[in-house]
Write a protein that holds these residues in place. Structure first.
Motif, mmCIF file in Angstrom:
data_model
loop_
_atom_site.group_PDB
_atom_site.id
_atom_site.type_symbol
_atom_site.label_atom_id
_atom_site.label_comp_id
_atom_site.label_asym_id
_atom_site.label_seq_id
_atom_site.Cartn_x
_atom_site.Cartn_y
_atom_site.Cartn_z
ATOM 1 N N ARG A 1 -10.311 -32.452 1.184
ATOM 2 C CA ARG A 1 -10.987 -31.368 0.440
ATOM 3 C C ARG A 1 -10.682 -31.483 -1.060
ATOM 4 O O ARG A 1 -11.534 -31.245 -1.907
ATOM 5 C CB ARG A 1 -10.511 -29.994 0.927
ATOM 6 C CG ARG A 1 -10.960 -29.686 2.348
ATOM 7 C CD ARG A 1 -10.320 -28.365 2.807
ATOM 8 N NE ARG A 1 -10.260 -28.325 4.246
ATOM 9 C CZ ARG A 1 -9.277 -27.754 4.951
ATOM 10 N NH1 ARG A 1 -8.260 -27.184 4.346
ATOM 11 N NH2 ARG A 1 -9.305 -27.768 6.263
ATOM 12 N N LEU A 2 -9.439 -31.849 -1.352
ATOM 13 C CA LEU A 2 -9.019 -31.960 -2.749
ATOM 14 C C LEU A 2 -9.829 -33.053 -3.456
ATOM 15 O O LEU A 2 -10.339 -32.864 -4.562
ATOM 16 C CB LEU A 2 -7.512 -32.276 -2.775
ATOM 17 C CG LEU A 2 -6.824 -32.433 -4.100
ATOM 18 C CD1 LEU A 2 -7.005 -31.192 -4.968
ATOM 19 C CD2 LEU A 2 -5.331 -32.678 -3.894
ATOM 20 N N ASN A 3 -9.967 -34.193 -2.794
ATOM 21 C CA ASN A 3 -10.735 -35.274 -3.401
ATOM 22 C C ASN A 3 -12.193 -34.882 -3.596
ATOM 23 O O ASN A 3 -12.825 -35.238 -4.605
ATOM 24 C CB ASN A 3 -10.627 -36.562 -2.569
ATOM 25 C CG ASN A 3 -9.391 -37.343 -2.985
ATOM 26 O OD1 ASN A 3 -9.229 -37.688 -4.151
ATOM 27 N ND2 ASN A 3 -8.493 -37.589 -2.042
ATOM 28 N N ALA A 4 -12.718 -34.111 -2.639
ATOM 29 C CA ALA A 4 -14.117 -33.653 -2.778
ATOM 30 C C ALA A 4 -14.223 -32.736 -3.997
ATOM 31 O O ALA A 4 -15.193 -32.818 -4.764
ATOM 32 C CB ALA A 4 -14.551 -32.927 -1.507
ATOM 33 N N ALA A 5 -13.192 -31.896 -4.199
ATOM 34 C CA ALA A 5 -13.229 -30.968 -5.339
ATOM 35 C C ALA A 5 -13.094 -31.710 -6.672
ATOM 36 O O ALA A 5 -13.494 -31.207 -7.717
ATOM 37 C CB ALA A 5 -12.116 -29.936 -5.213
ATOM 38 N N LEU A 6 -12.493 -32.895 -6.632
ATOM 39 C CA LEU A 6 -12.284 -33.656 -7.874
ATOM 40 C C LEU A 6 -13.442 -34.604 -8.168
ATOM 41 O O LEU A 6 -13.522 -35.193 -9.247
ATOM 42 C CB LEU A 6 -10.987 -34.472 -7.780
ATOM 43 C CG LEU A 6 -9.696 -33.654 -7.700
ATOM 44 C CD1 LEU A 6 -8.491 -34.568 -7.557
ATOM 45 C CD2 LEU A 6 -9.550 -32.780 -8.942
ATOM 46 N N VAL B 1 -5.250 -24.604 4.170
ATOM 47 C CA VAL B 1 -4.827 -24.459 5.571
ATOM 48 C C VAL B 1 -5.364 -25.646 6.360
ATOM 49 O O VAL B 1 -6.568 -25.902 6.350
ATOM 50 C CB VAL B 1 -5.365 -23.137 6.180
ATOM 51 C CG1 VAL B 1 -4.913 -23.007 7.630
ATOM 52 C CG2 VAL B 1 -4.885 -21.952 5.364
ATOM 53 N N GLY B 2 -4.442 -26.361 7.028
ATOM 54 C CA GLY B 2 -4.845 -27.548 7.788
ATOM 55 C C GLY B 2 -3.796 -28.621 7.617
ATOM 56 O O GLY B 2 -2.739 -28.374 7.018
ATOM 57 N N THR B 3 -4.089 -29.809 8.139
ATOM 58 C CA THR B 3 -3.122 -30.900 8.004
ATOM 59 C C THR B 3 -3.156 -31.408 6.554
ATOM 60 O O THR B 3 -4.162 -31.214 5.850
ATOM 61 C CB THR B 3 -3.483 -32.080 8.927
ATOM 62 O OG1 THR B 3 -4.746 -32.608 8.481
ATOM 63 C CG2 THR B 3 -3.585 -31.650 10.393
ATOM 64 N N PRO B 4 -2.081 -32.087 6.117
ATOM 65 C CA PRO B 4 -2.101 -32.654 4.760
ATOM 66 C C PRO B 4 -3.312 -33.576 4.542
ATOM 67 O O PRO B 4 -3.907 -33.573 3.462
ATOM 68 C CB PRO B 4 -0.790 -33.437 4.692
ATOM 69 C CG PRO B 4 0.123 -32.707 5.628
ATOM 70 C CD PRO B 4 -0.762 -32.236 6.756
ATOM 71 N N ASP B 5 -3.728 -34.312 5.593
ATOM 72 C CA ASP B 5 -4.908 -35.194 5.454
ATOM 73 C C ASP B 5 -6.171 -34.386 5.208
ATOM 74 O O ASP B 5 -7.006 -34.749 4.371
ATOM 75 C CB ASP B 5 -5.111 -36.034 6.725
ATOM 76 C CG ASP B 5 -4.138 -37.199 6.777
ATOM 77 O OD1 ASP B 5 -3.504 -37.486 5.740
ATOM 78 O OD2 ASP B 5 -4.011 -37.812 7.864
ATOM 79 N N GLU B 6 -6.311 -33.297 5.967
ATOM 80 C CA GLU B 6 -7.515 -32.463 5.801
ATOM 81 C C GLU B 6 -7.570 -31.886 4.390
ATOM 82 O O GLU B 6 -8.604 -31.902 3.732
ATOM 83 C CB GLU B 6 -7.516 -31.316 6.825
ATOM 84 C CG GLU B 6 -7.864 -31.766 8.234
ATOM 85 C CD GLU B 6 -7.506 -30.741 9.318
ATOM 86 O OE1 GLU B 6 -7.912 -30.948 10.459
ATOM 87 O OE2 GLU B 6 -6.804 -29.736 9.012
ATOM 88 N N THR C 1 3.115 -31.934 -2.104
ATOM 89 C CA THR C 1 2.684 -32.970 -1.151
ATOM 90 C C THR C 1 1.369 -33.592 -1.612
ATOM 91 O O THR C 1 1.214 -34.817 -1.628
ATOM 92 C CB THR C 1 2.487 -32.330 0.252
ATOM 93 O OG1 THR C 1 3.712 -31.733 0.635
ATOM 94 C CG2 THR C 1 2.048 -33.343 1.275
ATOM 95 N N GLN C 2 0.433 -32.759 -2.000
ATOM 96 C CA GLN C 2 -0.876 -33.274 -2.418
ATOM 97 C C GLN C 2 -0.761 -34.020 -3.752
ATOM 98 O O GLN C 2 -1.415 -35.046 -3.948
ATOM 99 C CB GLN C 2 -1.888 -32.119 -2.534
ATOM 100 C CG GLN C 2 -2.172 -31.420 -1.208
ATOM 101 C CD GLN C 2 -2.771 -32.346 -0.161
ATOM 102 O OE1 GLN C 2 -3.473 -33.301 -0.487
ATOM 103 N NE2 GLN C 2 -2.476 -32.092 1.106
ATOM 104 N N ALA C 3 0.082 -33.510 -4.644
ATOM 105 C CA ALA C 3 0.246 -34.188 -5.939
ATOM 106 C C ALA C 3 0.782 -35.599 -5.715
ATOM 107 O O ALA C 3 0.324 -36.554 -6.338
ATOM 108 C CB ALA C 3 1.181 -33.392 -6.842
#
Ligand code: AMP
Length: 213
Positions: free
Chosen positions: A207-212, A198-203, A15-17
């Motif tokens: 976080r993923l974008n912050a990590a990137l 853990v959380g909604t796909p938006d949440e 989903t995130q990919a």
């Protein structure tokens, strides 16, 4: 950017990919999707992988390394990519490093999507996917507008043959044995970041974008 998403089955990597693909225009290579395409097409490779996949076991390193090598070769160097579901063993990670080194490339970032095993069975048993566009739903937490039908293209949703409780237990054992060490491999190289899955796909996407960044 050459990016790898790792994490247990049901962590939401696919989903995130897909969101990153839409936002960043990077090609995504998912060995799970490639293997399912082989199965649907009835190829010899698909037939060889079928029983292992349905039992929740990993298919051989040679098969998936060959598929990724062919996909990267076809795409050419320098375009960036997102790998989802590969590498799943240290041997696959080594093969990927060698493949990239040959063309003067490297992995830029590896993100581990963390979800506790206790949440995974519910996530996976309720998961439904569109066989046509790969979009993912959940009967309780992310249902389609019309039950059983893909919102985007109207295709009948399916439950994956390995999204059963018995197969999930095996997939988690395989993850612990083979894939957890891959996180250690990239940790040692200083490339690994953790994201709470853990959380909604938006949440999780935030976080993923912050990590990137
Ligand atoms: P996935 O869609 O990533 O959950 O993958 C589904 C199944 O395909 C896995 O349970 C394995 O049987 C197989 N598979 C996918 N990617 C790999 C890989 N990198 N190495 C070995 N088996 C894989």
């Amino acid at each position: 950017m050459n990016l790898i998403l790792i994490g247990p089955p049901g962590a939401g990597k696919g989903t995130q990919a897909k969101r990153l693909v839409d936002a960043r225009g990077l090609p995504q290579y998912s060995t799970g999707d490639m293997l399912r395409a082989h199965r649907s097409a009835g190829t010899e490779l698909g037939k060889a992988a079928q029983a292992l996949m349905d039992a929740g076991k990993l298919v051989s390193d040679d098969i998936v390394i060959g598929m990724i090598s062919a996909a990267l070769e076809k795409a050419g160097a320098g375009r960036g990519f997102i790998l989802d579901g590969f590498p799943r063993t240290v041997a696959q990670a080594d093969a990927l490093s060698a493949m990239l080194a040959k063309r003067g490339e490297k992995i830029d970032r590896v993100v581990m999507v963390d979800v506790p095993f206790s949440l995974i069975v519910d996530r996976i048993v309720g998961r439904r996917t569109c066989p046509k566009d790969g979009s993912v739903y959940h009967v309780k937490t992310a249902p389609p507008k019309v039950e059983g039908i893909c919102d985007l293209d109207g295709t009948q949703l399916v439950q994956r043959a390995d999204d059963t409780e018995a197969a999930i237990t095996k997939r988690l054992t395989e993850y612990d044995q083979w894939t957890r060490p891959v996180a250690g491999y990239y940790q040692q190289l200083g490339l690994l970041r953790h994201v709470d899955g853990v959380g909604t796909p938006d949440e999780v996407y935030g976080r993923l974008n912050a990590a990137l960044a």
